[in-house]
Design an enzyme around this catalytic site. Sequence first.
Site, PDB file in Angstrom:
ATOM      1  N   TYR A  12       3.804  -6.688  17.388  1.00 55.34           N
ATOM      2  CA  TYR A  12       4.027  -5.842  16.207  1.00 55.34           C
ATOM      3  C   TYR A  12       4.685  -4.526  16.633  1.00 55.34           C
ATOM      4  O   TYR A  12       5.696  -4.095  16.070  1.00 55.34           O
ATOM      5  CB  TYR A  12       2.697  -5.565  15.483  1.00 55.34           C
ATOM      6  CG  TYR A  12       2.810  -4.438  14.477  1.00 55.34           C
ATOM      7  CD1 TYR A  12       3.478  -4.627  13.276  1.00 55.34           C
ATOM      8  CD2 TYR A  12       2.270  -3.175  14.744  1.00 55.34           C
ATOM      9  CE1 TYR A  12       3.600  -3.585  12.359  1.00 55.34           C
ATOM     10  CE2 TYR A  12       2.379  -2.133  13.840  1.00 55.34           C
ATOM     11  CZ  TYR A  12       3.051  -2.338  12.651  1.00 55.34           C
ATOM     12  OH  TYR A  12       3.188  -1.309  11.753  1.00 55.34           O
ATOM     13  N   SER A  52       6.224   3.391  13.209  1.00 54.52           N
ATOM     14  CA  SER A  52       4.794   3.594  13.463  1.00 54.52           C
ATOM     15  C   SER A  52       4.586   4.389  14.736  1.00 54.52           C
ATOM     16  O   SER A  52       5.393   4.288  15.681  1.00 54.52           O
ATOM     17  CB  SER A  52       4.154   2.216  13.611  1.00 54.52           C
ATOM     18  OG  SER A  52       2.888   2.330  14.189  1.00 54.52           O
ATOM     19  N   LYS A  73       8.612  -2.790  15.826  1.00 50.91           N
ATOM     20  CA  LYS A  73       8.941  -1.448  15.305  1.00 50.91           C
ATOM     21  C   LYS A  73       9.911  -0.740  16.253  1.00 50.91           C
ATOM     22  O   LYS A  73      10.882  -0.114  15.821  1.00 50.91           O
ATOM     23  CB  LYS A  73       7.658  -0.611  15.142  1.00 50.91           C
ATOM     24  CG  LYS A  73       6.749  -1.105  14.028  1.00 50.91           C
ATOM     25  CD  LYS A  73       7.392  -0.924  12.670  1.00 50.91           C
ATOM     26  CE  LYS A  73       6.611  -1.579  11.563  1.00 50.91           C
ATOM     27  NZ  LYS A  73       7.307  -1.639  10.281  1.00 50.91           N
ATOM     28  N   PHE A  95       0.831  -1.218   0.000  1.00 51.18           N
ATOM     29  CA  PHE A  95       0.000   0.000   0.000  1.00 51.18           C
ATOM     30  C   PHE A  95       0.865   1.269   0.000  1.00 51.18           C
ATOM     31  O   PHE A  95       0.810   2.081  -0.938  1.00 51.18           O
ATOM     32  CB  PHE A  95      -0.917  -0.069   1.227  1.00 51.18           C
ATOM     33  CG  PHE A  95      -1.765   1.147   1.480  1.00 51.18           C
ATOM     34  CD1 PHE A  95      -2.462   1.772   0.463  1.00 51.18           C
ATOM     35  CD2 PHE A  95      -1.901   1.640   2.784  1.00 51.18           C
ATOM     36  CE1 PHE A  95      -3.267   2.884   0.722  1.00 51.18           C
ATOM     37  CE2 PHE A  95      -2.704   2.740   3.055  1.00 51.18           C
ATOM     38  CZ  PHE A  95      -3.378   3.366   2.018  1.00 51.18           C
ATOM     39  N   TYR A 128     -15.779   0.241  17.572  1.00 44.93           N
ATOM     40  CA  TYR A 128     -15.306  -0.311  18.840  1.00 44.93           C
ATOM     41  C   TYR A 128     -15.384   0.726  19.964  1.00 44.93           C
ATOM     42  O   TYR A 128     -14.382   1.338  20.308  1.00 44.93           O
ATOM     43  CB  TYR A 128     -13.875  -0.821  18.688  1.00 44.93           C
ATOM     44  CG  TYR A 128     -13.724  -1.962  17.708  1.00 44.93           C
ATOM     45  CD1 TYR A 128     -14.636  -3.016  17.685  1.00 44.93           C
ATOM     46  CD2 TYR A 128     -12.662  -2.004  16.805  1.00 44.93           C
ATOM     47  CE1 TYR A 128     -14.492  -4.062  16.789  1.00 44.93           C
ATOM     48  CE2 TYR A 128     -12.509  -3.055  15.909  1.00 44.93           C
ATOM     49  CZ  TYR A 128     -13.436  -4.078  15.906  1.00 44.93           C
ATOM     50  OH  TYR A 128     -13.284  -5.117  15.020  1.00 44.93           O
TER      51      TYR A 128
HETATM   52  P1  NAD Z   1       1.559  -3.654   3.126  1.00 42.23           P
HETATM   53  O1  NAD Z   1       1.305  -4.980   3.755  1.00 42.23           O
HETATM   54  O2  NAD Z   1       0.640  -3.186   2.068  1.00 42.23           O
HETATM   55  O3  NAD Z   1       3.064  -3.612   2.550  1.00 42.23           O
HETATM   56  C1  NAD Z   1       4.104  -4.377   3.107  1.00 42.23           C
HETATM   57  C2  NAD Z   1       4.734  -5.160   1.978  1.00 42.23           C
HETATM   58  O4  NAD Z   1       5.765  -5.993   2.522  1.00 42.23           O
HETATM   59  C3  NAD Z   1       3.745  -6.094   1.272  1.00 42.23           C
HETATM   60  O5  NAD Z   1       3.769  -5.842  -0.122  1.00 42.23           O
HETATM   61  C4  NAD Z   1       4.240  -7.484   1.602  1.00 42.23           C
HETATM   62  O6  NAD Z   1       4.002  -8.416   0.546  1.00 42.23           O
HETATM   63  C5  NAD Z   1       5.719  -7.242   1.843  1.00 42.23           C
HETATM   64  N1  NAD Z   1       6.329  -8.251   2.701  1.00 42.23           N
HETATM   65  C6  NAD Z   1       5.846  -8.793   3.843  1.00 42.23           C
HETATM   66  N2  NAD Z   1       6.698  -9.720   4.308  1.00 42.23           N
HETATM   67  C7  NAD Z   1       7.752  -9.746   3.450  1.00 42.23           C
HETATM   68  C8  NAD Z   1       8.946 -10.504   3.384  1.00 42.23           C
HETATM   69  N3  NAD Z   1       9.227 -11.426   4.310  1.00 42.23           N
HETATM   70  N4  NAD Z   1       9.797 -10.289   2.368  1.00 42.23           N
HETATM   71  C9  NAD Z   1       9.513  -9.374   1.404  1.00 42.23           C
HETATM   72  N5  NAD Z   1       8.402  -8.640   1.408  1.00 42.23           N
HETATM   73  C10 NAD Z   1       7.522  -8.819   2.417  1.00 42.23           C
HETATM   74  O7  NAD Z   1       1.654  -2.601   4.308  1.00 42.23           O
HETATM   75  P2  NAD Z   1       1.743  -1.026   4.267  1.00 42.23           P
HETATM   76  O8  NAD Z   1       0.520  -0.501   4.901  1.00 42.23           O
HETATM   77  O9  NAD Z   1       2.143  -0.558   2.926  1.00 42.23           O
HETATM   78  O10 NAD Z   1       2.926  -0.808   5.315  1.00 42.23           O
HETATM   79  C11 NAD Z   1       4.271  -0.616   4.911  1.00 42.23           C
HETATM   80  C12 NAD Z   1       5.123  -0.477   6.156  1.00 42.23           C
HETATM   81  O11 NAD Z   1       4.631   0.601   6.940  1.00 42.23           O
HETATM   82  C13 NAD Z   1       5.099  -1.696   7.064  1.00 42.23           C
HETATM   83  O12 NAD Z   1       6.394  -1.884   7.596  1.00 42.23           O
HETATM   84  C14 NAD Z   1       4.145  -1.300   8.165  1.00 42.23           C
HETATM   85  O13 NAD Z   1       4.409  -1.967   9.376  1.00 42.23           O
HETATM   86  C15 NAD Z   1       4.416   0.184   8.275  1.00 42.23           C
HETATM   87  N6  NAD Z   1       3.283   0.932   8.845  1.00 42.23           N
HETATM   88  C16 NAD Z   1       2.049   0.827   8.268  1.00 42.23           C
HETATM   89  C17 NAD Z   1       0.968   1.500   8.841  1.00 42.23           C
HETATM   90  C18 NAD Z   1      -0.415   1.360   8.254  1.00 42.23           C
HETATM   91  O14 NAD Z   1      -1.373   1.629   8.979  1.00 42.23           O
HETATM   92  N7  NAD Z   1      -0.574   0.963   6.996  1.00 42.23           N
HETATM   93  C19 NAD Z   1       1.157   2.303   9.972  1.00 42.23           C
HETATM   94  C20 NAD Z   1       2.440   2.409  10.512  1.00 42.23           C
HETATM   95  C21 NAD Z   1       3.507   1.718   9.934  1.00 42.23           C
HETATM   96  N1  UFG Z   2     -12.020   0.709  14.467  1.00 47.01           N
HETATM   97  C1  UFG Z   2     -13.366   0.436  14.596  1.00 47.01           C
HETATM   98  N2  UFG Z   2     -13.871  -0.622  13.908  1.00 47.01           N
HETATM   99  C2  UFG Z   2     -13.110  -1.422  13.102  1.00 47.01           C
HETATM  100  C3  UFG Z   2     -11.725  -1.130  12.980  1.00 47.01           C
HETATM  101  C4  UFG Z   2     -11.210  -0.039  13.685  1.00 47.01           C
HETATM  102  O1  UFG Z   2     -14.092   1.117  15.315  1.00 47.01           O
HETATM  103  O2  UFG Z   2     -13.639  -2.385  12.531  1.00 47.01           O
HETATM  104  C5  UFG Z   2     -11.476   1.866  15.185  1.00 47.01           C
HETATM  105  C6  UFG Z   2     -10.415   1.474  16.188  1.00 47.01           C
HETATM  106  O3  UFG Z   2     -10.995   1.127  17.422  1.00 47.01           O
HETATM  107  C7  UFG Z   2      -9.573   2.740  16.254  1.00 47.01           C
HETATM  108  C8  UFG Z   2      -9.715   3.342  14.848  1.00 47.01           C
HETATM  109  O4  UFG Z   2     -10.839   2.716  14.270  1.00 47.01           O
HETATM  110  O5  UFG Z   2     -10.148   3.620  17.157  1.00 47.01           O
HETATM  111  C9  UFG Z   2      -8.498   3.093  13.987  1.00 47.01           C
HETATM  112  O6  UFG Z   2      -8.198   1.707  14.024  1.00 47.01           O
HETATM  113  P1  UFG Z   2      -7.142   1.052  13.047  1.00 47.01           P
HETATM  114  O7  UFG Z   2      -7.085  -0.412  13.360  1.00 47.01           O
HETATM  115  O8  UFG Z   2      -7.425   1.436  11.644  1.00 47.01           O
HETATM  116  O9  UFG Z   2      -5.795   1.774  13.431  1.00 47.01           O
HETATM  117  P2  UFG Z   2      -5.008   1.856  14.820  1.00 47.01           P
HETATM  118  O10 UFG Z   2      -4.940   3.297  15.183  1.00 47.01           O
HETATM  119  O11 UFG Z   2      -5.532   0.919  15.814  1.00 47.01           O
HETATM  120  O12 UFG Z   2      -3.583   1.301  14.388  1.00 47.01           O
HETATM  121  C10 UFG Z   2      -2.960   1.776  13.206  1.00 47.01           C
HETATM  122  C11 UFG Z   2      -2.130   0.664  12.572  1.00 47.01           C
HETATM  123  C12 UFG Z   2      -0.968   0.326  13.428  1.00 47.01           C
HETATM  124  C13 UFG Z   2      -0.207   1.547  13.786  1.00 47.01           C
HETATM  125  C14 UFG Z   2      -1.109   2.573  14.399  1.00 47.01           C
HETATM  126  C15 UFG Z   2      -0.372   3.849  14.629  1.00 47.01           C
HETATM  127  O13 UFG Z   2      -2.903  -0.490  12.402  1.00 47.01           O
HETATM  128  O14 UFG Z   2      -0.109  -0.511  12.701  1.00 47.01           O
HETATM  129  O15 UFG Z   2      -2.176   2.861  13.504  1.00 47.01           O
HETATM  130  O16 UFG Z   2      -1.217   4.796  15.164  1.00 47.01           O
HETATM  131  F1  UFG Z   2       0.744   1.233  14.649  1.00 47.01           F
END
Ligand code: NAD
Ligand code: UFG
Length: 341
Positions: A153, A127, A157, A14, A222
């Site tokens: 998780y 994160s 990080k 993503f 939630y």
């Molecule tokens: P995503 O899952 O879409 O992208 C992660 C990618 O890593 C995927 O394409 C997956 O196929 C690849 N991957 C997983 N395991 C692998 C492996 N062993 N070898 C090679 N590739 C591998 O997730 P994203 O939302 O794009 O997140 C990207 C990064 O940002 C992640 O490290 C995630 O933890 C971090 N992050 C995401 C969020 C969020 O809410 N999306 C928030 C904070 C941090």
């Molecule tokens: N929520 C709902 N219903 C759902 C899913 C989520 O009410 O079905 C609420 C959660 O309770 C929360 C908000 O929507 O209040 C956001 O929830 P997310 O799961 O989308 O995101 P979080 O803030 O819990 O966590 C996300 C990422 C983590 C990251 C974090 C950093 O999933 O990887 O943001 O703030 F670490």
Amino acid sequence: MKKVKILLTGGTGFIGSHTAVELIESGYEVEILDNLYNSKIEALDHIAEITGVRPKFYKVDIRDKSVMKQVFAEGEFDAVIHFAGLKAVAESVEKPLEYYEVNIGGTINLLECMQEHSVHKIIFSSSATVYGEPDSPLCVESLPVGRDLANPYGRTKYFIEEILRDVAVSDPKFQVTILRYFNPIGAHASGLLGEDPNDKPNNLMPIVMKVAAGEISELSIYGNDYDTPDGTCIRDYIHVVDLAKGHVAAVEKIGQDEQVQTYNLGTGRGLSVMEIVKAFSKASGKALPHKVVGRRAGDLAALCADPSHAEEKLSWKTKLTIDDAMRDTINYLQKQGAKLK
Ligand code: NAD
Ligand code: UFG
């Protein structure tokens, strides 16, 4: 002039795919490494359709040291942006070893390959989760991290941030930028890239999208008994294109300042779950079915970025609004063939 070449691990995912577009459009050469665990190979076609450039792709698992070494021998990268990893919070509680192996083991492999091939610039996807349960809902980078982390998780990080700091101390050539993302949402305005997890979604927006497409009957909110204006939790939702541009800004600045830099990437404005539901309904023109259920374990009432450090040092700040994010999400859903219910 030879372009600066950047390897994106996890670059078909993503955030990685949107970052690939912004980097290519800013004149960088991008190569992508991903094992496609949570993304699809078609992301490359979509990046090519938007930018006119199809990045070279390595289907590799970051845990596979010998193949990773070959990639680095071939690649001659100037920098790495490290997105690859597992990110499902609840799953990390069930499978902690897998999370430690992929996220931490994979990062160690990557750093060893970088060291062996004299690639010294790394930008890491961290994160807001590393702040644990901060004393204030507005997070600045100087707040303590690593305390009260609710799940493996989050610990991966935090540990990776620490590993990167240790590597920087051990080798003054390393330049490290840690980006702490808040809640990325939205999609590319073309509708060609967006959030499309291979697994069951856990986060709010992917679930909202499935409800809108009729694949899930209603959104479970939630809890509405938090100490917030409408009782639902508040988060800092950042448009993924703004987030991607934050990476371009970080690439431009890496190596020009202190050896290790940490930036929050967020908007600085919090929105409640109820406000997200309303914004989505406004953009789609249809009510989004929802019901309030009990609180989810580990959720904080409110969490929001103070993005002023990134603004000052990276000359970057978010430009897109929540309405932009909802419009782009709906456009992406429709381009995927979804009929909104
Ligand atoms: P995503 O899952 O879409 O992208 C992660 C990618 O890593 C995927 O394409 C997956 O196929 C690849 N991957 C997983 N395991 C692998 C492996 N062993 N070898 C090679 N590739 C591998 O997730 P994203 O939302 O794009 O997140 C990207 C990064 O940002 C992640 O490290 C995630 O933890 C971090 N992050 C995401 C969020 C969020 O809410 N999306 C928030 C904070 C941090
Ligand atoms: N929520 C709902 N219903 C759902 C899913 C989520 O009410 O079905 C609420 C959660 O309770 C929360 C908000 O929507 O209040 C956001 O929830 P997310 O799961 O989308 O995101 P979080 O803030 O819990 O966590 C996300 C990422 C983590 C990251 C974090 C950093 O999933 O990887 O943001 O703030 F670490």
